[in-house]
Design a protein around this motif. Structure first.
Motif, mmCIF file in Angstrom:
data_model
loop_
_atom_site.group_PDB
_atom_site.id
_atom_site.type_symbol
_atom_site.label_atom_id
_atom_site.label_comp_id
_atom_site.label_asym_id
_atom_site.label_seq_id
_atom_site.Cartn_x
_atom_site.Cartn_y
_atom_site.Cartn_z
ATOM 1 N N ASP A 1 0.828 -1.207 0.000
ATOM 2 C CA ASP A 1 0.000 0.000 0.000
ATOM 3 C C ASP A 1 0.861 1.255 0.000
ATOM 4 O O ASP A 1 0.604 2.202 -0.744
ATOM 5 N N ILE A 2 1.891 1.266 0.820
ATOM 6 C CA ILE A 2 2.783 2.422 0.885
ATOM 7 C C ILE A 2 3.490 2.623 -0.452
ATOM 8 O O ILE A 2 3.569 3.740 -0.963
ATOM 9 N N ALA A 3 3.968 1.533 -1.046
ATOM 10 C CA ALA A 3 4.652 1.616 -2.338
ATOM 11 C C ALA A 3 3.716 2.143 -3.428
ATOM 12 O O ALA A 3 4.160 2.812 -4.361
ATOM 13 N N ALA A 4 2.407 1.857 -3.284
ATOM 14 C CA ALA A 4 1.428 2.303 -4.271
ATOM 15 C C ALA A 4 0.864 3.684 -3.940
ATOM 16 O O ALA A 4 -0.056 4.143 -4.600
ATOM 17 N N GLY A 5 1.413 4.331 -2.900
ATOM 18 C CA GLY A 5 0.961 5.674 -2.543
ATOM 19 C C GLY A 5 -0.322 5.704 -1.745
ATOM 20 O O GLY A 5 -0.983 6.739 -1.679
ATOM 21 N N ARG A 6 -0.700 4.586 -1.146
ATOM 22 C CA ARG A 6 -1.931 4.530 -0.367
ATOM 23 C C ARG A 6 -1.685 4.681 1.135
ATOM 24 O O ARG A 6 -2.526 4.313 1.931
ATOM 25 N N GLY A 7 -0.553 5.228 1.510
ATOM 26 C CA GLY A 7 -0.240 5.408 2.921
ATOM 27 C C GLY A 7 -0.651 6.785 3.409
ATOM 28 O O GLY A 7 -1.120 7.639 2.645
ATOM 29 N N HIS A 8 -0.510 7.011 4.687
ATOM 30 C CA HIS A 8 -0.810 8.301 5.302
ATOM 31 C C HIS A 8 0.386 8.736 6.136
ATOM 32 O O HIS A 8 1.091 7.905 6.701
ATOM 33 N N THR A 9 0.577 10.041 6.222
ATOM 34 C CA THR A 9 1.640 10.562 7.077
ATOM 35 C C THR A 9 1.204 10.432 8.536
ATOM 36 O O THR A 9 0.021 10.201 8.836
#
Length: 65
Positions: free
Chosen positions: A43-51
């Motif tokens: 998810d993080i690699a696909a830009g689906r993460g949050h700060t």
């Protein structure tokens, strides 16, 4: 550059690290955690993460102060 680790290799490494008296429930839990970590990284690699700040803001709506 190293080759990617397969799921089977990942589980074999996990089993090698667990104590000999680990129960099936222990093994299932650890495999579950491995999968959740894998999905989170994807998810993080696909830009689906949050700060961290975005997470704080979202949690602030649910948690009392």
């Amino acid at each position: 550059m190293s080759l990617p680790v397969t799921s089977k290799q990942e589980v074999a490494q996990l089993l090698a690290q667990l104590p000999d008296d680990a129960t099936l429930e222990d093994i299932q839990y650890h495999v579950y955690v491995l999968e959740k970590i894998r999905r989170g990284r994807a998810d993080i690699a696909a830009g689906r993460g949050h700060t961290h700040e975005q997470a704080r803001e979202r949690l602030a709506r649910w948690l009392p102060r």
